[in-house]
Design a protein around this motif. Structure first.
Motif, PDB file in Angstrom:
ATOM      1  N   PRO A   1       0.832  -1.201   0.000  1.00 47.55           N
ATOM      2  CA  PRO A   1       0.000   0.000   0.000  1.00 47.55           C
ATOM      3  C   PRO A   1       0.871   1.256   0.000  1.00 47.55           C
ATOM      4  O   PRO A   1       1.947   1.244   0.579  1.00 47.55           O
ATOM      5  N   PRO A   2       0.524   2.348  -0.659  1.00 49.73           N
ATOM      6  CA  PRO A   2      -0.753   2.552  -1.372  1.00 49.73           C
ATOM      7  C   PRO A   2      -0.716   2.116  -2.833  1.00 49.73           C
ATOM      8  O   PRO A   2      -1.674   2.354  -3.564  1.00 49.73           O
ATOM      9  N   TYR A   3       0.406   1.467  -3.244  1.00 46.03           N
ATOM     10  CA  TYR A   3       0.516   1.097  -4.669  1.00 46.03           C
ATOM     11  C   TYR A   3      -0.457  -0.037  -5.031  1.00 46.03           C
ATOM     12  O   TYR A   3      -0.905  -0.144  -6.170  1.00 46.03           O
ATOM     13  N   THR A   4      -0.702  -0.920  -4.089  1.00 44.76           N
ATOM     14  CA  THR A   4      -1.763  -1.912  -4.268  1.00 44.76           C
ATOM     15  C   THR A   4      -2.869  -1.549  -3.287  1.00 44.76           C
ATOM     16  O   THR A   4      -2.596  -1.293  -2.114  1.00 44.76           O
TER      17      THR A   4
ATOM     18  N   ASN B   1       7.989  -0.720   2.366  1.00 45.55           N
ATOM     19  CA  ASN B   1       9.317  -0.173   2.649  1.00 45.55           C
ATOM     20  C   ASN B   1      10.421  -1.083   2.112  1.00 45.55           C
ATOM     21  O   ASN B   1      11.447  -0.611   1.618  1.00 45.55           O
ATOM     22  N   LEU B   2      10.218  -2.379   2.223  1.00 41.67           N
ATOM     23  CA  LEU B   2      11.186  -3.317   1.644  1.00 41.67           C
ATOM     24  C   LEU B   2      11.282  -3.104   0.133  1.00 41.67           C
ATOM     25  O   LEU B   2      12.390  -3.055  -0.438  1.00 41.67           O
ATOM     26  N   GLN B   3      10.139  -2.993  -0.501  1.00 44.07           N
ATOM     27  CA  GLN B   3      10.110  -2.817  -1.951  1.00 44.07           C
ATOM     28  C   GLN B   3      10.852  -1.542  -2.359  1.00 44.07           C
ATOM     29  O   GLN B   3      11.658  -1.535  -3.299  1.00 44.07           O
TER      30      GLN B   3
ATOM     31  N   CYS C   1       1.924  -6.895  -5.846  1.00 43.85           N
ATOM     32  CA  CYS C   1       3.171  -6.135  -5.714  1.00 43.85           C
ATOM     33  C   CYS C   1       4.254  -6.618  -6.670  1.00 43.85           C
ATOM     34  O   CYS C   1       5.069  -5.825  -7.130  1.00 43.85           O
ATOM     35  N   CYS C   2       4.275  -7.925  -6.996  1.00 41.77           N
ATOM     36  CA  CYS C   2       5.321  -8.424  -7.894  1.00 41.77           C
ATOM     37  C   CYS C   2       5.130  -7.893  -9.308  1.00 41.77           C
ATOM     38  O   CYS C   2       6.078  -7.440  -9.956  1.00 41.77           O
TER      39      CYS C   2
END
Length: 401
Positions: free
Chosen positions: A222-225, A256-258, A354-355
């Motif tokens: 989130p917020p990308y997904t 945050n990892l991404q 996310c992938c």
């Protein structure tokens, strides 16, 4: 009319001294799923389970039938009428005729009678029973020289089955296919990495059919997904819970990892490294909840992260056995199975995970382990993993049944 449902199981009958463990698991699952839908007593013999109704029923509800179709371990089942073992062929004929009329008041045009005579003490052999019962029905329907009904032994509209046993004589017409496999919970538990795609729900279903009880873990950014993607994953988890029973869905925020991966690591290695992070988190959680394995929807050659080199490099960080039940399957077969278990329509809804959202233009297809570890050394990932684990959200998923 109906006094019971006959349940047939398959593979668990081969378990020898361990049979009672599997039979207990199936009995527990049946009691749990049907307790609010049916008043029954459960009896079991070798080769059969019997659900006896508290009161005779004129029909079996669609809800009960649909529930039994989703119980792992059941090969098939039939609503049935039961007669006493000392009943004669006239009793069988009259009862079979009533069952035949009830099945289709409009009457089919062709039929046959099939008999299994497990009780060799019954005075007539199977073909004799079938001929006498079939002849009775034929004459009752075709009165006054009107041939409304004929016998077809190869492809009839209706088949009346008689199962003659020492415990009783069972008559039925309808036989429904079950899920097969082994009773859920008879093979310990595992943690399924559940995405929003087609493959991972099918992989989960394959494990459930082998008796494995599943919990689910999902990674999002989130917020990308967004919430719609999460709801899609919840729907997939509910679909699996129809077979699996209630389970936990662990939702892990890896935003945050991404970001750190994208900022500090080679772009072509970003998916390889992200999936290694996911396996690290899933391993930690799996060990905490006493899962015996991790399950993924990986299939050789399907995407860049599923080449043999990628599978080896990504799987290197797993702390639990990695089970990949779809590893050699064709995509067409996976899609077919997804449609059969009811996950396909949800999986193909257009929400990104996310992938796929952060997929680089040219992800590496043959990552080397040493190079991957060197790339990861640019990233202080352990605090980010701890942060993700500390903030896991847990939702209880209940099956539709």
């Amino acid at each position: 009319m109906y006094k019971l449902i006959i349940i047939r199981y398959g593979e668990m009958g081969l378990k020898g001294h361990n049979f009672s463990k599997f039979a207990d698991a199936l009995a527990d699952d049946l009691n749990r799923r049907l307790k609010n839908k049916l008043d029954f007593n459960l009896d079991r013999t070798f080769g059969r389970f019997f659900l006896y109704f508290e009161e005779e029923k004129s029909d079996i509800s669609k809800e009960v039938i649909e529930t039994l179709k989703t119980v792992p371990g059941i090969v098939s089942f039939s609503p049935a009428v039961k007669l006493e073992p000392e009943s004669d062929v006239e009793d069988l004929s009259r009862t079979a005729f009533k069952l035949f009329q009830k099945k289709d008041p409009q009457l089919p045009s062709t039929f046959r009678v099939r008999t299994n005579r497990a009780n060799k003490g019954f005075p007539l052999e199977s073909p004799q029973v079938s001929r006498k019962v079939g002849g009775y029905i034929y004459e009752k329907i075709n009165q006054n020289d009107n041939e409304l009904l004929s016998v077809d032994l190869d492809n009839p509209d209706t088949t009346i089955e008689l199962d003659i046993r020492k415990s009783g004589i069972y008559l039925f017409i309808d036989t429904y296919a079950g899920t097969g496999g082994l009773p859920v919970g008879s093979a310990e538990s595992a943690l399924l990495l559940l995405s929003g795609g087609i493959d991972s729900p099918v992989a989960g279903w394959e494990m459930i059919r082998r008796g494995v009880k599943l919990n689910f873990i999902h990674f999002h950014t989130p917020p990308y997904t967004g919430e719609r993607n999460l709801e899609k994953v919840r729907d997939l988890a509910r679909t699996l819970a129809k077979y699996n029973g209630d389970a936990n869905l662990y939702i892990v925020n890896v935003t945050n990892l991404q970001k750190e991966i994208n900022k500090n690591c080679h772009d072509d290695y970003s998916i390889t490294i992200l999936r290694r992070m996911m396996l690290r988190i899933a391993s930690r959680l799996g060990l905490e909840i006493n899962a015996q394995a991790l399950v993924t929807g990986d299939c050789v050659g399907q995407v860049a992260s599923q080449t043999l080199a990628s599978l080896r490099t990504i799987g290197d960080v797993a702390k639990l056995p990695l089970l990949r039940p779809l590893i050699t399957r064709d995509k067409d077969d996976i899609i077919k199975e997804a449609k059969e278990i009811g996950s396909y329509e949800t999986s193909t809804l257009p929400f990104e995970d996310c992938c796929s959202l952060f997929l680089p233009d040219s992800p590496i297809t043959r990552p080397r382990l040493k190079r991957t570890e060197q790339t990861e050394s640019n990233l202080d990932f352990q605090p980010l993993i701890e942060e993700a684990i500390e903030n896991i959200e847990i939702e209880r998923i209940q099956g539709e049944n």
